[in-house]
Design an enzyme around this catalytic site. Sequence first.
Site, PDB file in Angstrom:
ATOM      1  N   HIS A  92      -4.070   3.118  -3.471  1.00  0.00           N
ATOM      2  CA  HIS A  92      -4.253   2.654  -2.089  1.00  0.00           C
ATOM      3  C   HIS A  92      -3.543   1.336  -1.820  1.00  0.00           C
ATOM      4  O   HIS A  92      -2.753   1.234  -0.876  1.00  0.00           O
ATOM      5  CB  HIS A  92      -5.745   2.490  -1.785  1.00  0.00           C
ATOM      6  CG  HIS A  92      -6.021   1.883  -0.445  1.00  0.00           C
ATOM      7  ND1 HIS A  92      -6.149   2.639   0.701  1.00  0.00           N
ATOM      8  CD2 HIS A  92      -6.162   0.587  -0.050  1.00  0.00           C
ATOM      9  CE1 HIS A  92      -6.362   1.836   1.736  1.00  0.00           C
ATOM     10  NE2 HIS A  92      -6.381   0.596   1.301  1.00  0.00           N
TER      11      HIS A  92
ATOM     12  N   HIS B   2     -28.345 -15.517  25.082  1.00  0.00           N
ATOM     13  CA  HIS B   2     -27.291 -15.315  26.066  1.00  0.00           C
ATOM     14  C   HIS B   2     -26.574 -16.613  26.448  1.00  0.00           C
ATOM     15  O   HIS B   2     -25.598 -16.566  27.202  1.00  0.00           O
ATOM     16  CB  HIS B   2     -27.858 -14.669  27.336  1.00  0.00           C
ATOM     17  CG  HIS B   2     -28.122 -13.203  27.195  1.00  0.00           C
ATOM     18  ND1 HIS B   2     -28.893 -12.674  26.181  1.00  0.00           N
ATOM     19  CD2 HIS B   2     -27.719 -12.134  27.943  1.00  0.00           C
ATOM     20  CE1 HIS B   2     -28.952 -11.357  26.311  1.00  0.00           C
ATOM     21  NE2 HIS B   2     -28.250 -11.004  27.372  1.00  0.00           N
TER      22      HIS B   2
ATOM     23  N   HIS C 162       0.845  -1.189   0.000  1.00  0.00           N
ATOM     24  CA  HIS C 162       0.000   0.000   0.000  1.00  0.00           C
ATOM     25  C   HIS C 162       0.887   1.247   0.000  1.00  0.00           C
ATOM     26  O   HIS C 162       1.259   1.748   1.066  1.00  0.00           O
ATOM     27  CB  HIS C 162      -0.908   0.004   1.228  1.00  0.00           C
ATOM     28  CG  HIS C 162      -1.813  -1.188   1.324  1.00  0.00           C
ATOM     29  ND1 HIS C 162      -1.350  -2.437   1.684  1.00  0.00           N
ATOM     30  CD2 HIS C 162      -3.157  -1.312   1.102  1.00  0.00           C
ATOM     31  CE1 HIS C 162      -2.376  -3.284   1.688  1.00  0.00           C
ATOM     32  NE2 HIS C 162      -3.469  -2.634   1.339  1.00  0.00           N
TER      33      HIS C 162
END
Length: 668
Positions: free
Chosen positions: A261, A475, A26
Site C-alpha cells: 500500500h 454553540h 504508494h
Amino acid sequence: MPDRRELANAIRILAMDAVQQANSGHPGMPMGMADIAEVLCNDFIRLNPANPDWPDRDRFILSNGHGSMLQYAVLHLTGHDVSLDDLRNFRQLHSKTPGHPENFMTPGVETTTGPLGQGLANAVGMAIAEAALAARFNHDDITIVDHHTYCFAGDGCLMEGISHEACSLAGTLGLGKLVVFYDDNGISIDGRTRNWFTDDTPDRFEAYGWQVVRNVDGHDSGEIRKALETARKEKRRPTLICCKTVIGWGAPNKKDTAGVHGAALGDDEVAAARAELGWQDATRFAIPDALYEAWDKREAGNALEGEWLDRFEAYEAQYPEDAVEFQRRMAGKLPENWHAVVDDLIASQQQAGTTTATRKSSKAILSALAGQLPELLGGSADLSGSNGTDFDGHRAINANDFSGNYIYYGVREFAMTAIGTGLALHGGILPFTATFLVFSDYARNAVRMAAITGARNILVYTHDSIGLGEDGPTHQPVEHLASLRLIPNLHVWRPADGVETTVAWRAAIERRDGPSALALTRQNVAHNERTAEQVAAIARGGYILHEPQDRVQALVIATGSEVELAVAAVHELAADGVGVRVVSLPCVELFLQQKQAYRDQVLPPDVTARVAVEAGVTDGWHRFVGANGTIIGIDQFGASAPGADVFEASGITAAAVARALRQQIDAA
C-alpha cells in the site's frame, strides 16, 4: 498494436519505478487500478493534453490521492506536459509530481487530493457545476456544456464520513454525469478491511439513489468498458462502479497485502514484478515507442477541442450575448460594471448608517449582488434563515432543475465546504457556503484544502461569538477565529458593521487565489461613520477608525462587534482629555500583507500603550499589542444566557476596555 494489458502495464511500470526511485510513495493502488485507468482514458475520457483547461473537457479526480503515480503516469503517457524527468523527480522538492496530486503544480490535475473522501466531494461539486452551467448556457440546437466527472475512490474514501454527506446529496440531486469507480481491494494500511469495514457498499449507494454497477472485475477490460457504457447511458442518477481489484497487481510476493500500500516494493520485488508482467526491459522508466504511440492523445485531444470550438463558433453567431457571458464566467472575470455596483452599495451602506447584525447586512448585500453576479451559487448547511444566505431572489437547484442559484445542503458542513471547492475549481461558478462559526470545526480540513488549492470558496460563518447568547457554550465560538487564522492562505474577515461587511464581500469575490471566511454577528452592532479615505482603507485589512483631536496616547485594536466597545471606551476617555486611537482590524491576514510603512502608520511603534479586544481566545494578539500590552478576550467557554449578559460576565465591556487603556497609559 499493443494489447490492453500491455497498455495498463505501462502505468504499473512507471508507478513502481517512480516510487522505488523516490523510496517513498504508494505503488499498490496504481498497480491495482491500472486496467481501469487504461479503459477510461483510452476509450472514454475527453481531454486535450495540449490544452488541459479547455472548458468542456471531462473532469477526472483522484480521491484516493495517495495513488498519485497513476495519474502522473497517465498524464505523461497521454502527452501532457509531464515528462519522464518529472516522473523521475516524484516526491522531490518543486517537482511537478508531488506526493499527492496538486492542482497548482501539475498540468491536467483538477484538484488537490490526499485527505481521503474530499476528492469525492470535490467531484460532486464539479458535477453540480456542469449541470448548472448546462442549464444556463445550453440551447436546444447547440450544446456547449456536456461533460462527465469521473472519480476514483478507495475503501478509505468510503469509510470517511464526508463520503456519506457528499454522496447522499449527489443522489438527491440526480447528478447523472458523475461516475465514481470504487476500488474494492479489501486492503488498507492496517491490513484486511473486513476486520473494520463490513458495510454493504452497493446497497448503501442504491439507498442514496445512485445507479450501482456491481461486481466488476477491475482487471478485465471488457467488464470495465461495459460498466462505463452502462454509466454513461444513465442520465438521472450518479453511478458507482464497484470494481474488485488486487492491490499491487503484478507484484508476485506483495500483491494483495498491506505491504504494497504505502512503501516502495524494493529492487527484488520490482524485478519480480517485471517478470510477472512479461516486461522485458529492466531499465527504469523505459516505455517502448509502440506503447507511447498507442497512449498518445494529443492529436485526438486537439480534434475533440477543435470540434467543440467549431460548435462554440456557431454558438457565438447564434447566441452572442450568452457566448460573451460564458467566456467571462469561465475566465473568472467579474462583470464590467462590477466596481460601480459595489461602490454604490458601499456608499448606500455608509449613508444608511443602520444599526443591525452583520449577518443581516450580509443578506442585504447578497440580495443586491445576486442579480449582478449570475455565477453566484450559494448555500447553507440547514441554517439559511439564521445565516442570512436566503437572499432575495434565491432559488434552489434540484434534480429536475439546475437553473437556480442556491443549494440546500442539509446538515453536511464538511461535504458542503469540499463541494464548494469543487464548484470553484470547475470554473464558471462563484460559490459561497454557510453555517455557524462554531461548526466550522466540522469542515476544518475542507477549509484547509480550499486554502491549499487556492479555490475562490467563500465561507460565511455567522453567530460568531458569545454574543449569540442563550444556546450556550456548545454553540458559542471562542477558539475558532484564532484557529482559522492559523490556516495559511485563508483570509478571515470579521467586519464591525454593514460597511465593513460589504467591503469583506467585495474582497472575497474579487480574490482569485484562495478562500475567504466571513465571521458575522447574530446581535446588532452600531454603524461607524467614516471618511472616503477610511472606507478605502478597509480593504487593507486594518485602518484607523477614530483619531483623537490631540496626540495619540494609546491604541485600542478591535474586530467585529468589539469595535463598538472600543469606540465607546475611547469616547469615555476623551471626555477626560485622554487621546486614544481606534484601529479596526477586520482582516488580520490582509493587514499583515501591507508594507511595513503602512502598518507602522496605523500602529506607530512609539505608542506602546496598547489594548486589543476581541470576543475570542487571546492567543495571537500579542504580536499587535506587544509583550506588555493588554488583551481583553475570553479564554474559557461561554455560558447560556442572553448575549449581553455573557459579555458582561466575561469582562468584555466598554468599561473594561477604558480601564485597561488607563492602566496602559499609566504604565507607559
